[in-house]
Write a protein that holds these residues in place. Structure first.
Motif, PDB file in Angstrom:
ATOM      1  N   THR A   1     -39.013 -56.678 106.359  1.00  0.00           N
ATOM      2  CA  THR A   1     -38.708 -55.251 106.543  1.00  0.00           C
ATOM      3  C   THR A   1     -39.761 -54.394 105.850  1.00  0.00           C
ATOM      4  OG1 THR A   1     -36.334 -55.733 106.601  1.00  0.00           O
ATOM      5  CG2 THR A   1     -36.983 -53.454 106.240  1.00  0.00           C
ATOM      6  N   LEU A   2     -40.120 -54.772 104.635  1.00  0.00           N
ATOM      7  CA  LEU A   2     -41.136 -54.030 103.889  1.00  0.00           C
ATOM      8  C   LEU A   2     -42.493 -54.160 104.569  1.00  0.00           C
ATOM      9  CD1 LEU A   2     -40.985 -52.304 101.363  1.00  0.00           C
ATOM     10  CD2 LEU A   2     -41.783 -54.259 100.025  1.00  0.00           C
ATOM     11  N   ALA A   3     -42.789 -55.331 105.122  1.00  0.00           N
ATOM     12  CA  ALA A   3     -44.055 -55.531 105.824  1.00  0.00           C
ATOM     13  C   ALA A   3     -44.132 -54.640 107.061  1.00  0.00           C
ATOM     14  CB  ALA A   3     -44.213 -56.999 106.210  1.00  0.00           C
ATOM     15  N   ILE A   4     -43.039 -54.520 107.777  1.00  0.00           N
ATOM     16  CA  ILE A   4     -43.022 -53.646 108.952  1.00  0.00           C
ATOM     17  C   ILE A   4     -43.226 -52.195 108.535  1.00  0.00           C
ATOM     18  CG2 ILE A   4     -41.559 -52.725 110.798  1.00  0.00           C
ATOM     19  CD1 ILE A   4     -40.279 -55.520 110.993  1.00  0.00           C
ATOM     20  N   ALA A   5     -42.564 -51.788 107.439  1.00  0.00           N
ATOM     21  CA  ALA A   5     -42.721 -50.416 106.943  1.00  0.00           C
ATOM     22  C   ALA A   5     -44.172 -50.130 106.577  1.00  0.00           C
ATOM     23  CB  ALA A   5     -41.811 -50.204 105.731  1.00  0.00           C
ATOM     24  N   LYS A   6     -44.793 -51.035 105.846  1.00  0.00           N
ATOM     25  CA  LYS A   6     -46.192 -50.836 105.466  1.00  0.00           C
ATOM     26  C   LYS A   6     -47.119 -50.968 106.670  1.00  0.00           C
ATOM     27  CE  LYS A   6     -45.669 -52.297 100.651  1.00  0.00           C
ATOM     28  NZ  LYS A   6     -46.100 -53.236  99.588  1.00  0.00           N
ATOM     29  N   GLY A   7     -46.736 -51.826 107.623  1.00  0.00           N
ATOM     30  CA  GLY A   7     -47.534 -51.961 108.833  1.00  0.00           C
ATOM     31  C   GLY A   7     -47.562 -50.673 109.636  1.00  0.00           C
ATOM     32  N   LEU A   8     -46.428 -49.985 109.727  1.00  0.00           N
ATOM     33  CA  LEU A   8     -46.387 -48.700 110.424  1.00  0.00           C
ATOM     34  C   LEU A   8     -47.286 -47.675 109.736  1.00  0.00           C
ATOM     35  CD1 LEU A   8     -42.560 -48.589 111.152  1.00  0.00           C
ATOM     36  CD2 LEU A   8     -44.358 -48.610 112.889  1.00  0.00           C
ATOM     37  N   ALA A   9     -47.227 -47.632 108.397  1.00  0.00           N
ATOM     38  CA  ALA A   9     -48.073 -46.702 107.653  1.00  0.00           C
ATOM     39  C   ALA A   9     -49.548 -47.065 107.809  1.00  0.00           C
ATOM     40  CB  ALA A   9     -47.676 -46.704 106.177  1.00  0.00           C
ATOM     41  N   ALA A  10     -49.856 -48.363 107.763  1.00  0.00           N
ATOM     42  CA  ALA A  10     -51.239 -48.810 107.936  1.00  0.00           C
ATOM     43  C   ALA A  10     -51.739 -48.533 109.346  1.00  0.00           C
ATOM     44  CB  ALA A  10     -51.350 -50.299 107.619  1.00  0.00           C
ATOM     45  N   LEU A  11     -50.832 -48.555 110.318  1.00  0.00           N
ATOM     46  CA  LEU A  11     -51.212 -48.216 111.688  1.00  0.00           C
ATOM     47  C   LEU A  11     -51.680 -46.764 111.756  1.00  0.00           C
ATOM     48  CD1 LEU A  11     -51.409 -49.020 114.649  1.00  0.00           C
ATOM     49  CD2 LEU A  11     -48.985 -48.436 114.911  1.00  0.00           C
ATOM     50  N   GLY A  12     -51.039 -45.898 110.971  1.00  0.00           N
ATOM     51  CA  GLY A  12     -51.491 -44.509 110.892  1.00  0.00           C
ATOM     52  C   GLY A  12     -52.899 -44.413 110.332  1.00  0.00           C
ATOM     53  N   VAL A  13     -53.186 -45.216 109.315  1.00  0.00           N
ATOM     54  CA  VAL A  13     -54.544 -45.254 108.752  1.00  0.00           C
ATOM     55  C   VAL A  13     -55.530 -45.778 109.795  1.00  0.00           C
ATOM     56  CG1 VAL A  13     -56.008 -46.295 106.971  1.00  0.00           C
ATOM     57  CG2 VAL A  13     -53.696 -45.533 106.400  1.00  0.00           C
ATOM     58  N   ALA A  14     -55.116 -46.813 110.552  1.00  0.00           N
ATOM     59  CA  ALA A  14     -55.978 -47.409 111.567  1.00  0.00           C
ATOM     60  C   ALA A  14     -56.303 -46.414 112.684  1.00  0.00           C
ATOM     61  CB  ALA A  14     -55.322 -48.659 112.140  1.00  0.00           C
TER      62      ALA A  14
ATOM     63  N   LEU B   1     -46.546 -41.699 111.536  1.00  0.00           N
ATOM     64  CA  LEU B   1     -46.414 -43.154 111.437  1.00  0.00           C
ATOM     65  C   LEU B   1     -46.183 -43.577 109.988  1.00  0.00           C
ATOM     66  CD1 LEU B   1     -49.250 -44.241 113.899  1.00  0.00           C
ATOM     67  CD2 LEU B   1     -46.796 -44.635 114.201  1.00  0.00           C
ATOM     68  N   ALA B   2     -46.949 -42.967 109.073  1.00  0.00           N
ATOM     69  CA  ALA B   2     -46.746 -43.261 107.651  1.00  0.00           C
ATOM     70  C   ALA B   2     -45.362 -42.814 107.207  1.00  0.00           C
ATOM     71  CB  ALA B   2     -47.828 -42.575 106.811  1.00  0.00           C
ATOM     72  N   GLY B   3     -44.896 -41.692 107.758  1.00  0.00           N
ATOM     73  CA  GLY B   3     -43.557 -41.205 107.430  1.00  0.00           C
ATOM     74  C   GLY B   3     -42.463 -42.135 107.915  1.00  0.00           C
ATOM     75  N   LEU B   4     -42.643 -42.680 109.118  1.00  0.00           N
ATOM     76  CA  LEU B   4     -41.670 -43.641 109.636  1.00  0.00           C
ATOM     77  C   LEU B   4     -41.617 -44.874 108.742  1.00  0.00           C
ATOM     78  CD1 LEU B   4     -39.708 -44.560 111.818  1.00  0.00           C
ATOM     79  CD2 LEU B   4     -41.665 -45.363 113.163  1.00  0.00           C
ATOM     80  N   GLY B   5     -42.801 -45.348 108.330  1.00  0.00           N
ATOM     81  CA  GLY B   5     -42.839 -46.486 107.411  1.00  0.00           C
ATOM     82  C   GLY B   5     -42.205 -46.158 106.073  1.00  0.00           C
ATOM     83  N   GLY B   6     -42.425 -44.936 105.584  1.00  0.00           N
ATOM     84  CA  GLY B   6     -41.857 -44.533 104.304  1.00  0.00           C
ATOM     85  C   GLY B   6     -40.339 -44.463 104.343  1.00  0.00           C
ATOM     86  N   ALA B   7     -39.789 -43.962 105.445  1.00  0.00           N
ATOM     87  CA  ALA B   7     -38.331 -43.890 105.569  1.00  0.00           C
ATOM     88  C   ALA B   7     -37.718 -45.287 105.588  1.00  0.00           C
ATOM     89  CB  ALA B   7     -37.956 -43.127 106.831  1.00  0.00           C
ATOM     90  N   ILE B   8     -38.319 -46.186 106.365  1.00  0.00           N
ATOM     91  CA  ILE B   8     -37.813 -47.567 106.429  1.00  0.00           C
ATOM     92  C   ILE B   8     -37.951 -48.246 105.067  1.00  0.00           C
ATOM     93  CG2 ILE B   8     -38.216 -49.850 107.434  1.00  0.00           C
ATOM     94  CD1 ILE B   8     -39.030 -48.403 110.018  1.00  0.00           C
ATOM     95  N   GLY B   9     -39.110 -48.042 104.420  1.00  0.00           N
ATOM     96  CA  GLY B   9     -39.318 -48.619 103.094  1.00  0.00           C
ATOM     97  C   GLY B   9     -38.327 -48.087 102.077  1.00  0.00           C
ATOM     98  N   GLY B  10     -38.021 -46.789 102.160  1.00  0.00           N
ATOM     99  CA  GLY B  10     -37.049 -46.198 101.248  1.00  0.00           C
ATOM    100  C   GLY B  10     -35.658 -46.774 101.432  1.00  0.00           C
ATOM    101  N   PHE B  11     -35.249 -46.939 102.685  1.00  0.00           N
ATOM    102  CA  PHE B  11     -33.941 -47.548 102.960  1.00  0.00           C
ATOM    103  C   PHE B  11     -33.893 -48.995 102.471  1.00  0.00           C
ATOM    104  CE2 PHE B  11     -33.580 -44.349 106.523  1.00  0.00           C
ATOM    105  CZ  PHE B  11     -32.516 -43.666 105.963  1.00  0.00           C
ATOM    106  N   ALA B  12     -35.004 -49.713 102.647  1.00  0.00           N
ATOM    107  CA  ALA B  12     -35.033 -51.128 102.254  1.00  0.00           C
ATOM    108  C   ALA B  12     -34.966 -51.290 100.735  1.00  0.00           C
ATOM    109  CB  ALA B  12     -36.292 -51.802 102.796  1.00  0.00           C
TER     110      ALA B  12
END
Length: 307
Positions: free
Chosen positions: A28-41, A212-223
């Protein structure tokens, strides 16, 4: 062939927590960071390196905590509002930042994110300071859930969002607007001569990357169940850049491959020795030296050679 491989990878991720429950949080954390990293990409496609995208990751998580404190208790509503908050912050910051290039863009992103970090750490009465803020377990479609059940549902919802968002970002990158973003990196002046507003192209990309980073942050926060200022620290931003580069920017799956690789490597190394940083560092050096196009580039070459 690529579709079959992608479907197989997603199915594997879906069943892994059944056999190894401890992987549920890691994935779950990997997916959250992956979404944020996708924004960087996405920004890297335009030749822009953001060393401050953790600000949007943290801003989204903080918005979830504030909204929950205000009485909002629906997972879907919290997720949407958190992403909109990150996108709004991205639009405000991006309208100024996308005017710059190269090291100036990177350093200004870093400076803005560190101002945000300082505010989160010092405003004890608002953000809880270094102690952070708790994120309670929300309801889903009005259904209250125990923590173990919610975390399982969160994982599968995150997996579904990874697929849907990944598909949407791929469509964006293949659209005229996405091609214009790549053209900014290769020949910005020619793009201006064609009458295409580079500022607008970059601002759209910046807002998308912030969302995208925000979506990852929300998921990471819930996790995690808590948001702290360290989520916005410069090392967190550097971690997202590392994930994007390690995974490769040649395709959308690269960000998730990099995040999965790093999170799994960190978890395994930390369970074996206290010197896990050394193991992770050595693995990253080897990966970067022998896979200059990232993990996605490695899989792409194998697929091309099999055709």
């Amino acid at each position: 062939m690529r579709t079959i491989l992608t479907a197989g990878a997603i199915l594997t991720l879906a069943v892994l927590p059944i056999f190894a429950p401890w992987l549920q949080f890691v994935l779950t954390l990997a997916i959250a960071k992956g979404l944020a990293a996708l924004g960087v990409a996405v920004l890297l496609r335009g030749g822009l390196i953001s060393i401050g995208h953790a600000m949007f990751f943290a801003a989204s998580a903080y918005s979830v905590a504030f909204l929950a404190r205000a009485g909002v208790n629906d997972f879907g509503v919290l997720l949407v509002l958190a992403v909109l908050t990150a996108a709004l912050v991205g639009a405000v910051a991006g309208s100024f930042l996308v005017r710059y290039r190269a090291i100036f863009f990177a350093m200004l992103n870093l400076a803005v994110s560190m101002v945000f970090y300082a505010l989160c750490a010092k405003l004890y009465g608002v953000t809880g300071g270094t102690d952070g803020m708790p994120i309670p377990i929300p309801g889903i479609f009005g259904i209250a859930m125990a923590e173990p059940v919610f975390k399982s549902v969160l994982f599968y919802l995150s997996l579904m969002l990874m697929v849907l968002v990944g598909f949407a970002v791929q469509r964006y990158l293949n659209s005229p607007l996405g091609h214009a973003l790549s053209a900014v990196h290769t020949n910005e002046i020619r793009l201006e001569y064609l009458g295409i507003p580079v500022w607008a192209v970059l601002l759209v990309a910046y807002v998308i990357s912030a969302a995208l980073a925000g979506l990852g942050g929300a998921i990471g926060g819930f996790a995690i169940g808590r948001v702290v200022p360290d989520l916005a620290f410069w090392t967190a931003s550097g971690h997202l850049v590392l994930i994007a580069v390690l995974g490769g920017i040649g395709g959308v799956p690269g960000a998730f491959l990099g995040a999965l690789f790093l999170e799994l490597l960190h978890s395994v190394a930390a369970s074996v020795t206290d010197a896990w940083n050394l193991i992770v560092g050595m693995a990253l050096i080897i990966a970067i030296m022998f896979m200059p196009q990232g993990l996605y580039g490695l899989f792409s070459r194998k697929e091309a050679s099999s055709l």
